[in-house]
Design a protein around this motif. Structure first.
Motif, PDB file in Angstrom:
ATOM      1  N   TYR A 204      46.122  96.834  -2.556  1.00  0.00           N
ATOM      2  CA  TYR A 204      46.426  96.055  -3.756  1.00  0.00           C
ATOM      3  C   TYR A 204      47.925  95.781  -3.782  1.00  0.00           C
ATOM      4  O   TYR A 204      48.715  96.553  -3.236  1.00  0.00           O
ATOM      5  N   VAL A 205      48.319  94.691  -4.411  1.00  0.00           N
ATOM      6  CA  VAL A 205      49.739  94.399  -4.572  1.00  0.00           C
ATOM      7  C   VAL A 205      50.084  94.420  -6.047  1.00  0.00           C
ATOM      8  O   VAL A 205      49.271  94.053  -6.898  1.00  0.00           O
ATOM      9  N   ASP A 206      51.295  94.893  -6.355  1.00  0.00           N
ATOM     10  CA  ASP A 206      51.740  94.801  -7.740  1.00  0.00           C
ATOM     11  C   ASP A 206      52.776  93.695  -7.887  1.00  0.00           C
ATOM     12  O   ASP A 206      53.359  93.234  -6.904  1.00  0.00           O
ATOM     13  N   GLY A 225      42.696  87.332  -3.569  1.00  0.00           N
ATOM     14  CA  GLY A 225      41.676  87.422  -4.606  1.00  0.00           C
ATOM     15  C   GLY A 225      42.247  88.118  -5.821  1.00  0.00           C
ATOM     16  O   GLY A 225      43.040  89.061  -5.707  1.00  0.00           O
ATOM     17  N   VAL A 226      41.833  87.671  -6.985  1.00  0.00           N
ATOM     18  CA  VAL A 226      42.450  88.160  -8.214  1.00  0.00           C
ATOM     19  C   VAL A 226      42.241  89.655  -8.418  1.00  0.00           C
ATOM     20  O   VAL A 226      43.076  90.337  -9.032  1.00  0.00           O
ATOM     21  N   ASP A 227      41.161  90.226  -7.885  1.00  0.00           N
ATOM     22  CA  ASP A 227      40.858  91.634  -8.124  1.00  0.00           C
ATOM     23  C   ASP A 227      41.828  92.579  -7.440  1.00  0.00           C
ATOM     24  O   ASP A 227      41.817  93.783  -7.718  1.00  0.00           O
ATOM     25  N   THR A 252      40.889  84.239 -17.568  1.00  0.00           N
ATOM     26  CA  THR A 252      40.095  85.346 -17.032  1.00  0.00           C
ATOM     27  C   THR A 252      40.845  86.055 -15.924  1.00  0.00           C
ATOM     28  O   THR A 252      40.879  87.299 -15.853  1.00  0.00           O
ATOM     29  N   GLN A 253      41.491  85.302 -15.034  1.00  0.00           N
ATOM     30  CA  GLN A 253      42.292  85.903 -13.972  1.00  0.00           C
ATOM     31  C   GLN A 253      43.472  86.671 -14.546  1.00  0.00           C
ATOM     32  O   GLN A 253      43.812  87.770 -14.099  1.00  0.00           O
ATOM     33  N   GLY A 259      45.427  94.005 -16.834  1.00  0.00           N
ATOM     34  CA  GLY A 259      44.919  95.344 -17.130  1.00  0.00           C
ATOM     35  C   GLY A 259      43.582  95.697 -16.531  1.00  0.00           C
ATOM     36  O   GLY A 259      43.330  96.843 -16.191  1.00  0.00           O
ATOM     37  N   GLY A 260      42.716  94.708 -16.391  1.00  0.00           N
ATOM     38  CA  GLY A 260      41.365  95.002 -15.938  1.00  0.00           C
ATOM     39  C   GLY A 260      41.300  95.623 -14.560  1.00  0.00           C
ATOM     40  O   GLY A 260      40.516  96.552 -14.319  1.00  0.00           O
ATOM     41  N   ASN A 261      42.128  95.140 -13.643  1.00  0.00           N
ATOM     42  CA  ASN A 261      42.090  95.665 -12.277  1.00  0.00           C
ATOM     43  C   ASN A 261      42.566  97.109 -12.207  1.00  0.00           C
ATOM     44  O   ASN A 261      41.969  97.948 -11.524  1.00  0.00           O
TER      45      ASN A 261
END
Length: 270
Positions: A204-206, A225-227, A252-253, A259-261
């Motif tokens: 993952y990238v921040d 990918g957004v996730d 949504t993205q 926060g969702g990811n």
């Protein structure tokens, strides 16, 4: 306010990469302030609900394990002071392999920290790091590693073991079940950095850091990918909110990044 989402609910905004002062350990990097109330006040103004924080020890020279314990105790102090707002990463120096595993158990299993923070003492795939990676898999927690592909090459002299995306991809292929976060890939050639991670879905990238180049968030969503994109500040709080808030992506993205990811990663803890 951005939290008035299209779905009618509210999204938990989680900063995946931040630092605190704790109770002012004699070592460690803490953002330049002496009271973490400053961080909480800023988070309130920016609608940041939770901050995933660490107090790392900088430099290529090894710290002592006593210093590692000291900064983690300072981190625990901040967690106790602001429960449910400040979440802690346990900082480790992989030079101390057996002690690092004991410190992971003390801080994650015993004290409720949410992941591991590594700095630039070793490349992320170095054999010294691998027992920590394996223990993070057992615990189901993310490993946040100091990253970035500095350009020009002369900029890498001070941090010869800093990991870039090729290093992260190498580790990810060794351990596809690990949860790996590359901290601030915006440092240096971020287009190269994102492309190098296309085929390793467990990295993952921040979005953290003081660099605010146009297009980073959009390219990260397109390439990875957004996730796999996590909102983070690494102290640059206002700018980091802005770069996600005004990115050319869907609402949504944006909600997933904000926060969702990270919430999904936190829920994987065993």
């Amino acid at each position: 306010m951005w939290k008035n989402t299209s779905g009618g609910g509210q999204v938990l905004l989680i900063d995946a990469h931040m630092h605190v002062a704790g109770n002012l350990a004699s070592v460690g990097w803490r953002g330049g302030w002496e009271d973490d109330q400053v961080v909480i006040d800023a988070a309130d103004l920016l609608e940041i609900d939770q901050l995933c924080c660490s107090i790392p020890i900088q430099g290529v020279n090894a710290s002592s394990h006593d210093e590692v314990i000291e900064v983690n105790d300072s981190m625990l102090h901040a967690m106790r002071r602001f429960p449910d707002r400040i979440l802690g990463y346990v900082y480790l120096d992989p030079l101390y392999q057996e002690e690092s595993l004991e410190e992971m158990d003390r801080c994650i299993q015993g004290q409720g920290m949410i992941g591991v923070k590594l700095y630039n003492q070793f490349k992320c795939w170095d054999p010294a790091v691998l027992p920590i990676v394996e223990r993070s898999i057992e615990l189901g927690v993310p490993l946040l590693h100091h990253g970035g592909h500095q350009t020009p090459v002369s900029g890498r002299v001070g941090q010869p073991n800093r990991s870039d995306s090729e290093d992260f991809a190498r580790l990810a292929r060794m351990y596809p079940e690990a949860l790996i976060i590359e901290g601030h890939p915006l440092v240096g050639d971020w287009e190269w950095a994102l492309k190098a991670l296309r085929d390793v879905p467990n990295v993952y990238v921040d979005t953290s850091g003081s660099l605010n180049d146009d297009g980073f968030v959009e390219m990260a969503v397109e390439v990875l990918g957004v996730d796999r994109v996590l909102f983070a500040t690494d102290v640059s709080m206002e700018a980091s909110v802005g770069k996600v808030l005004y990115a050319d992506i869907t609402e949504t993205q944006r909600e997933k990044i904000f926060g969702g990811n990270m919430q999904r990663l936190l829920e994987l803890r065993k």
